[in-house]
Design an enzyme around this catalytic site. Structure first.
Site, PDB file in Angstrom:
ATOM      1  N   GLY A  18       0.845  -1.202   0.000  1.00 48.43           N
ATOM      2  CA  GLY A  18       0.000   0.000   0.000  1.00 48.43           C
ATOM      3  C   GLY A  18       0.874   1.243   0.000  1.00 48.43           C
ATOM      4  O   GLY A  18       0.524   2.271   0.570  1.00 48.43           O
ATOM      5  N   ALA A  19       2.040   1.145  -0.676  1.00 44.14           N
ATOM      6  CA  ALA A  19       3.041   2.214  -0.569  1.00 44.14           C
ATOM      7  C   ALA A  19       2.640   3.513  -1.252  1.00 44.14           C
ATOM      8  O   ALA A  19       3.214   4.564  -0.957  1.00 44.14           O
ATOM      9  CB  ALA A  19       4.367   1.726  -1.144  1.00 44.14           C
ATOM     10  N   GLY A  21      -0.420   4.687  -1.052  1.00 45.32           N
ATOM     11  CA  GLY A  21      -1.618   5.157  -0.332  1.00 45.32           C
ATOM     12  C   GLY A  21      -1.298   6.291   0.638  1.00 45.32           C
ATOM     13  O   GLY A  21      -0.139   6.644   0.865  1.00 45.32           O
ATOM     14  N   ASP A  84       0.227  -6.141  -7.766  1.00 48.15           N
ATOM     15  CA  ASP A  84      -1.199  -6.185  -7.478  1.00 48.15           C
ATOM     16  C   ASP A  84      -1.345  -7.297  -6.434  1.00 48.15           C
ATOM     17  O   ASP A  84      -0.815  -8.387  -6.633  1.00 48.15           O
ATOM     18  CB  ASP A  84      -1.955  -6.526  -8.779  1.00 48.15           C
ATOM     19  N   LYS A 144      -4.556  -0.890  11.399  1.00 49.91           N
ATOM     20  CA  LYS A 144      -5.940  -1.016  11.782  1.00 49.91           C
ATOM     21  C   LYS A 144      -6.851  -0.526  10.646  1.00 49.91           C
ATOM     22  O   LYS A 144      -6.371   0.227   9.820  1.00 49.91           O
ATOM     23  CB  LYS A 144      -6.234  -0.231  13.072  1.00 49.91           C
ATOM     24  N   LYS A 178       1.967   7.255  20.419  1.00 51.41           N
ATOM     25  CA  LYS A 178       2.041   8.710  20.642  1.00 51.41           C
ATOM     26  C   LYS A 178       2.592   8.995  22.040  1.00 51.41           C
ATOM     27  O   LYS A 178       2.228   8.325  23.011  1.00 51.41           O
ATOM     28  CB  LYS A 178       0.645   9.347  20.496  1.00 51.41           C
ATOM     29  N   GLU A 212     -10.982  16.209  14.031  1.00 52.23           N
ATOM     30  CA  GLU A 212     -10.076  16.763  13.028  1.00 52.23           C
ATOM     31  C   GLU A 212     -10.779  17.705  12.074  1.00 52.23           C
ATOM     32  O   GLU A 212     -12.000  17.674  11.947  1.00 52.23           O
ATOM     33  CB  GLU A 212      -9.325  15.671  12.254  1.00 52.23           C
ATOM     34  N   HIS A 236      -8.432   3.579  18.296  1.00 49.44           N
ATOM     35  CA  HIS A 236      -7.728   4.612  19.059  1.00 49.44           C
ATOM     36  C   HIS A 236      -8.458   5.003  20.353  1.00 49.44           C
ATOM     37  O   HIS A 236      -7.854   5.092  21.414  1.00 49.44           O
ATOM     38  CB  HIS A 236      -7.536   5.872  18.217  1.00 49.44           C
TER      39      HIS A 236
HETATM   40  C1  BG6 Z   1      -6.273   7.030  11.424  1.00 51.45           C
HETATM   41  C2  BG6 Z   1      -7.637   7.120  10.823  1.00 51.45           C
HETATM   42  O1  BG6 Z   1      -6.113   5.810  12.100  1.00 51.45           O
HETATM   43  O2  BG6 Z   1      -6.093   8.099  12.345  1.00 51.45           O
HETATM   44  C3  BG6 Z   1      -7.817   8.464  10.126  1.00 51.45           C
HETATM   45  O3  BG6 Z   1      -7.812   6.084   9.877  1.00 51.45           O
HETATM   46  C4  BG6 Z   1      -7.515   9.603  11.064  1.00 51.45           C
HETATM   47  O4  BG6 Z   1      -9.129   8.601   9.596  1.00 51.45           O
HETATM   48  C5  BG6 Z   1      -6.164   9.392  11.737  1.00 51.45           C
HETATM   49  O5  BG6 Z   1      -7.495  10.800  10.316  1.00 51.45           O
HETATM   50  C6  BG6 Z   1      -5.910  10.423  12.810  1.00 51.45           C
HETATM   51  O6  BG6 Z   1      -4.611  10.255  13.284  1.00 51.45           O
HETATM   52  P1  BG6 Z   1      -3.815  11.435  13.960  1.00 51.45           P
HETATM   53  O7  BG6 Z   1      -2.533  10.828  14.383  1.00 51.45           O
HETATM   54  O8  BG6 Z   1      -3.648  12.512  12.896  1.00 51.45           O
HETATM   55  O9  BG6 Z   1      -4.662  11.925  15.087  1.00 51.45           O
END
Ligand code: BG6
Length: 456
Positions: A18-19, A21, A84, A144, A178, A212, A236
């Site tokens: 998925g490089a 992506g 692929d 994930k 994090k 976000e 998360h």
């Molecule tokens: C990803 C989600 O796991 O985390 C995204 O798939 C999301 O949709 C992203 O934007 C947010 O990560 P961070 O580190 O920018 O808060």
């Protein structure tokens, strides 16, 4: 099982599926670039994608999508291979491109792809001998979400067990890498002032927010099948909740922490009569061709353990909102001690905020006397700026996770038991969310709940 010495990591090979992506170009490769400033962790990085590109074209795609300039140090290590995922002959072709003498090198396979592709890729890697079951230095890293429900996660896991040993599987949740999320256990368990009051008698609510400003951008195909609950809450937000609510582990080893997280995840419940709120930003509907996928989710949970009876846990996440912010906010109950009970006392309940983004730090709000002759109180804030102390060398979560995967440290990777518990909760949230209408909110809004009347 073959053992690997730690100092051999510089001979390791990283394969990124998925490089081309978003994840690879915006998170993984920029992290590697930062890492290559200090060390040379991988002898070779094979970037694998569907698009037929030569290396120069791949580099310019990464630079334009990722918005950064690749360093020569990193470019020199990267090879691009068009593959692929379903295309069986492309795998031996990749094996043929590996340098001679690399058969003993450690191999990390990072699957930055949709979960539907996990088994196809692993099966073909296994069939070609690129990945060998039970070789402890061959490791599979899965981005994930791991599945899209409890059922599909179970299917993936049981098929994987024929191809790989559990010790070789690393399920990624980049929030666990994090800095401030890793700090949660230190804050909780190394400080008496917090550990003594970490229970429902003191804490009224815990609000975990990750919102976000960005929309789904180029990830519509993935996102539309996923939605905010599977994309953010299941992984998360529930992992953050587990770290906040778990009991003290015996030590900071991977197994004790994972066990305590599973214990608490198994006690998390929806509150009857309080279905989750789901929303979608204006414009997504057209983008997603009449989609009903939620881009916002807010859910209130409870934990039925003696420690947490009576505390509400609120999880909030959404795209296209007024700000990008991630934090854990503890609201304490008002103090039962009433000094004079006059309005002028102005004492506000304590709040503890663990700031994950954009600031990284800890804010504690408490009551203090206003300076002067009168006895009037006001809320004041003590602010600890964690990021101020690491400007030059800010740890990137994907670097931390890749380092740990190289070393075989699984503390920051979810076990399958944890994932199962997380999916059980996420599936219940999805089912209950159907009781509420989808709220359509304007991009940039500060609050989604206030817009309930706009539901479609
Ligand atoms: C990803 C989600 O796991 O985390 C995204 O798939 C999301 O949709 C992203 O934007 C947010 O990560 P961070 O580190 O920018 O808060």
């Amino acid at each position: 099982m073959m053992q690997i010495r730690n100092n051999e990591s510089c001979r390791a090979i990283l394969f990124i599926f998925g490089a081309t992506g978003d994840l690879a170009t915006k998170k993984i490769l920029p992290s590697l670039q930062q890492w290559y400033g200090d060390e040379t962790p991988f002898a070779k990085i094979w970037c694998l994608g569907r698009r037929p590109l030569d290396e120069a074209a791949f580099f310019s795609l990464v630079e334009s999508k990722g918005g950064f300039k690749l360093s020569d140090a990193l470019k020199n290590r990267i090879g691009y291979h068009c593959l692929d995922f379903d295309d069986s002959p492309a795998y031996p072709a990749l094996a043929n491109r590996l340098d001679e003498g690399t058969s003993t090198a450690q191999r990390l396979f990072f699957l930055a792809v949709k979960p539907e592709a996990f088994l196809t890729i692993t099966t073909k890697l296994h069939a070609t001998g690129l990945f060998i079951k039970d070789r402890s230095d061959h490791r599979l890293l899965f981005e994930k979400p791991f599945g899209d429900s409890l059922e599909t996660a179970g299917e993936i896991q049981s098929h994987l067990m024929a191809l790989a040993a559990e010790e070789q599987l690393y399920r990624i949740d980049h929030y666990l890498g994090k800095e401030m999320i890793r700090n949660v256990l230190a804050i909780r368990f190394a400080n008496r002032i917090f550990s003594e009051s970490w229970h429902s008698r003191a804490i009224e609510s815990v609000e975990i927010t990750s919102i976000e400003t960005a929309g789904v951008e180029e990830r519509l195909e993935y996102y539309d099948q996923t939605g905010a609950i599977n994309d953010m809450v299941q992984s998360h937000l529930l992992q953050m909740l587990a770290l906040v609510a778990m009991e003290s582990p015996e030590n900071l080893g991977s197994e004790p922490i994972r066990l305590k997280k599973i214990n608490i995840l198994e006690h998390i419940k929806l509150i009857p009569g309080l279905p989750p709120i789901v929303g979608q930003y204006q414009g997504y509907h057209q983008q997603g061709k009449n989609s009903q996928t939620e881009t916002y989710a807010e859910v209130v949970l409870e934990i039925d353990t003696p420690q947490w009876q009576g505390t509400r846990f609120i999880l909030k996440t959404g795209k296209m909102l007024g700000e990008k912010r991630t934090e854990i906010r503890l609201r304490y109950r008002p103090n039962s001690l009433c000094l004079s009970c006059a309005d002028t006392m102005n004492a506000a309940p304590n709040q503890l905020v663990i700031e994950v983004y954009p600031s990284e730090g800890i804010r504690l709000t408490f009551s203090s006397k206003v300076p002067g002759y009168d006895f009037i109180m006001e809320p004041v804030t003590a602010d600890y700026c964690h990021s101020c102390r690491m400007m030059a060398n800010k740890p990137e979560s994907y670097i931390k996770l890749l380092k740990d995967a190289l070393m075989g440290d699984k503390t920051l990777f979810a076990s399958f038991d944890e994932l199962q518990a997380q999916w059980r909760i996420a599936d219940a949230i999805k089912a209950a969310s159907r009781e509420n209408p989808l709220i359509i909110y304007p991009p940039g809004t500060k609050t989604v709940t206030a817009k309930r009347e706009m539901s479609c």
